[in-house]
Design an enzyme around this catalytic site. Structure first.
Site, PDB file in Angstrom:
ATOM      1  CB  CYS A 112      -0.925   0.009   1.207  1.00  0.00           C
ATOM      2  SG  CYS A 112      -1.992  -1.434   1.236  1.00  0.00           S
ATOM      3  CG  HIS A 239      -3.102   3.207   1.872  1.00  0.00           C
ATOM      4  ND1 HIS A 239      -3.621   2.875   0.641  1.00  0.00           N
ATOM      5  CD2 HIS A 239      -3.331   2.138   2.684  1.00  0.00           C
ATOM      6  CE1 HIS A 239      -4.135   1.656   0.700  1.00  0.00           C
ATOM      7  NE2 HIS A 239      -3.972   1.182   1.930  1.00  0.00           N
ATOM      8  CG  ASN A 270      -7.049  -0.641   0.911  1.00  0.00           C
ATOM      9  OD1 ASN A 270      -6.221  -0.447   0.029  1.00  0.00           O
ATOM     10  ND2 ASN A 270      -6.710  -0.966   2.146  1.00  0.00           N
TER      11      ASN A 270
HETATM   12  O1  UT7 Z   1      -4.292  -1.358   3.249  1.00  0.00           O
HETATM   13  C1  UT7 Z   1      -3.546  -2.271   3.983  1.00  0.00           C
HETATM   14  C2  UT7 Z   1      -3.459  -1.868   5.394  1.00  0.00           C
HETATM   15  N1  UT7 Z   1      -4.659  -2.245   6.084  1.00  0.00           N
HETATM   16  C3  UT7 Z   1      -5.279  -1.420   6.907  1.00  0.00           C
HETATM   17  O2  UT7 Z   1      -4.913  -0.292   7.098  1.00  0.00           O
HETATM   18  C4  UT7 Z   1      -6.472  -2.002   7.642  1.00  0.00           C
HETATM   19  C5  UT7 Z   1      -6.528  -1.514   9.064  1.00  0.00           C
HETATM   20  N2  UT7 Z   1      -7.661  -2.086   9.785  1.00  0.00           N
HETATM   21  C6  UT7 Z   1      -8.951  -1.712   9.578  1.00  0.00           C
HETATM   22  O3  UT7 Z   1      -9.239  -0.865   8.743  1.00  0.00           O
HETATM   23  C7  UT7 Z   1     -10.011  -2.331  10.441  1.00  0.00           C
HETATM   24  O4  UT7 Z   1      -9.408  -3.090  11.463  1.00  0.00           O
HETATM   25  C8  UT7 Z   1     -10.984  -3.262   9.656  1.00  0.00           C
HETATM   26  C9  UT7 Z   1     -11.884  -2.394   8.787  1.00  0.00           C
HETATM   27  C10 UT7 Z   1     -10.203  -4.247   8.802  1.00  0.00           C
HETATM   28  C11 UT7 Z   1     -11.893  -4.013  10.637  1.00  0.00           C
HETATM   29  O5  UT7 Z   1     -12.581  -3.106  11.480  1.00  0.00           O
HETATM   30  P1  UT7 Z   1     -12.560  -3.325  13.061  1.00  0.00           P
HETATM   31  O6  UT7 Z   1     -13.366  -2.231  13.631  1.00  0.00           O
HETATM   32  O7  UT7 Z   1     -11.123  -3.415  13.497  1.00  0.00           O
HETATM   33  O8  UT7 Z   1     -13.324  -4.700  13.222  1.00  0.00           O
HETATM   34  P2  UT7 Z   1     -12.809  -6.045  13.916  1.00  0.00           P
HETATM   35  O9  UT7 Z   1     -11.821  -6.744  13.058  1.00  0.00           O
HETATM   36  O10 UT7 Z   1     -12.450  -5.744  15.334  1.00  0.00           O
HETATM   37  O11 UT7 Z   1     -14.131  -6.900  13.918  1.00  0.00           O
HETATM   38  C12 UT7 Z   1     -15.261  -6.529  14.746  1.00  0.00           C
HETATM   39  C13 UT7 Z   1     -16.380  -7.513  14.494  1.00  0.00           C
HETATM   40  C14 UT7 Z   1     -15.948  -8.976  14.546  1.00  0.00           C
HETATM   41  O12 UT7 Z   1     -17.016  -9.713  15.130  1.00  0.00           O
HETATM   42  P3  UT7 Z   1     -16.958 -10.173  16.684  1.00  0.00           P
HETATM   43  O13 UT7 Z   1     -15.727 -11.000  16.797  1.00  0.00           O
HETATM   44  O14 UT7 Z   1     -16.873  -8.885  17.451  1.00  0.00           O
HETATM   45  O15 UT7 Z   1     -18.241 -10.899  16.852  1.00  0.00           O
HETATM   46  C15 UT7 Z   1     -15.818  -9.369  13.104  1.00  0.00           C
HETATM   47  O16 UT7 Z   1     -16.026 -10.739  12.889  1.00  0.00           O
HETATM   48  O17 UT7 Z   1     -16.897  -7.309  13.177  1.00  0.00           O
HETATM   49  C16 UT7 Z   1     -16.926  -8.559  12.491  1.00  0.00           C
HETATM   50  N3  UT7 Z   1     -16.749  -8.306  11.053  1.00  0.00           N
HETATM   51  C17 UT7 Z   1     -17.770  -7.969  10.258  1.00  0.00           C
HETATM   52  N4  UT7 Z   1     -19.077  -7.790  10.496  1.00  0.00           N
HETATM   53  C18 UT7 Z   1     -19.859  -7.440   9.448  1.00  0.00           C
HETATM   54  C19 UT7 Z   1     -15.601  -8.351  10.350  1.00  0.00           C
HETATM   55  N5  UT7 Z   1     -15.865  -8.037   9.068  1.00  0.00           N
HETATM   56  C20 UT7 Z   1     -17.196  -7.804   8.982  1.00  0.00           C
HETATM   57  C21 UT7 Z   1     -18.059  -7.433   7.938  1.00  0.00           C
HETATM   58  N6  UT7 Z   1     -19.373  -7.259   8.212  1.00  0.00           N
HETATM   59  N7  UT7 Z   1     -17.612  -7.222   6.675  1.00  0.00           N
END
Ligand code: UT7
Length: 314
Positions: A112, A239, A270
């Site tokens: 990225c 990014h 992204n």
């Molecule tokens: O470009 C490369 C570099 N990458 C980045 O910069 C990414 C950085 N990270 C992020 O942007 C965020 O961490 C994400 C957008 C990837 C995820 O958001 P988050 O607020 O950190 O969510 P999380 O991973 O903590 O997941 C929270 C909950 C989980 O459920 P439980 O375990 O709390 O029941 C996930 O399973 O959300 C769930 N979840 C979803 N729910 C609905 C994960 N993906 C989804 C989804 N729809 N698409």
């Protein structure tokens, strides 16, 4: 002394748009979750277009905007992490399509942060007298790496390309500031694209924490190395990973109230190495940024690598 500046930009996104509601039909997700956690409303996904098609379209637009011809280019750099062909590399394939004669042509993969790395190496090549006019492209077909049953990634990544024509100029007209770049390789497994049929996977929360705590001081350093305080910037193009990350970094930088912050992630998702030139090109095209405006570019992600510099808008 010779320096370089961006004289024109161009971008291309494939026509097919995938909305959050479209994705809710594929995996257990919904529009509210995606918009509140990542900020994305829609993304473009390539169908028949190859990575080389995307890169070539963006490069053609940048060339047309520059008024230069392909024969006048002597360096082509493509930042990408989604090249399938190892040889010819993407840059050589794009150069062949455009009719660029005898260029130095190479790909860069720092995921990225790739566009800022590519821009820095083009600037360095021009400063060293090894090139005079470069095409610097960020292009990705992230859809090739998506597991469409994995809701943690399929709602985030997307396809597209952005390109810049970079030219030698006298030092006093320099338009590409010193790069601040580096990586935390011990955290490399936080974003992986591995396997013979490569699939992307990321430890979202740890990358989120890294980006929101480590990147702002590095971005500030990039400003200071250009002799500017962040409050003097006219624009900030990070990014386009996540709207919450972009706003957190922008908040920590202390930008002026009228600075333009790129939020193209909302409409484009992204697109990894393509996200910065894509967002910058759109802001210039829409007249939100103007010739000479100082804009901070800052890429971060897989590696975990980062790179950024202040550029003057074409
Ligand atoms: O470009 C490369 C570099 N990458 C980045 O910069 C990414 C950085 N990270 C992020 O942007 C965020 O961490 C994400 C957008 C990837 C995820 O958001 P988050 O607020 O950190 O969510 P999380 O991973 O903590 O997941 C929270 C909950 C989980 O459920 P439980 O375990 O709390 O029941 C996930 O399973 O959300 C769930 N979840 C979803 N729910 C609905 C994960 N993906 C989804 C989804 N729809 N698409």
């Amino acid at each position: 002394m010779t320096a370089s500046r961006i004289v024109a930009l161009g971008h291309y996104q494939p026509p097919k748009v995938l909305t959050n509601d479209d994705l809710a039909k594929l995996v257990d997700t919904d529009d509210e979750w995606i918009r509140s956690r990542v900020g994305i409303r829609a993304r473009h996904i390539a169908e028949d277009e190859t990575l080389v098609d995307l890169a070539t379209e963006a490069a053609q637009k940048a060339l047309a905007h520059s008024g230069r011809t392909a024969e006048e280019i002597d360096l082509v750099v493509v930042a990408t992490c989604t090249a399938i062909e190892r040889s010819p590399n993407t840059a050589a394939a794009v150069a062949a399509r455009l009719g660029v004669r005898a260029p130095a042509a190479y790909d860069i993969n720092t995921v990225c942060s790739g566009f800022s790395y590519a821009l820095a190496t083009a600037d360095h090549a021009i400063r060293a007298g090894a090139a005079t006019r470069a095409l610097v492209i960020g292009a990705e077909r992230m859809s090739d790496t998506i597991d469409w049953t994995d809701r943690t990634t399929c709602v985030i990544f997307a396809d597209g390309a952005g390109a810049a024509v970079v030219e030698a100029v006298p030092d006093e007209q320099a338009g590409i500031g010193p790069v601040v770049w580096g990586s935390e390789p011990e955290k490399g497994d936080a974003v992986t694209i591995t396997g013979w049929d490569p699939v992307i996977s990321q430890q979202g929360q740890s990358v989120f924490r890294w980006a929101t705590t480590q990147i702002a001081p590095l971005a500030r350093q990039a400003c200071l190395r250009s002799g500017l305080d962040p409050s003097e910037l006219r624009g900030f193009v990070a990014h386009q990973a996540n709207l919450r990350i972009i706003d957190a970094i922008a908040g920590k930088l202390g930008l002026s109230e009228d600075a333009v912050v790129a939020r193209d992630v909302i409409e484009s998702g992204n697109t990894s190495a393509a996200s910065i030139p894509l967002a910058l090109s759109k802001l210039v095209e829409r007249g939100e940024l103007h010739t000479g405006d100082p804009v901070l570019l800052f890429g971060f992600g897989g590696g975990l690598a980062y790179a950024g510099q202040v550029v003057r808008c074409p």
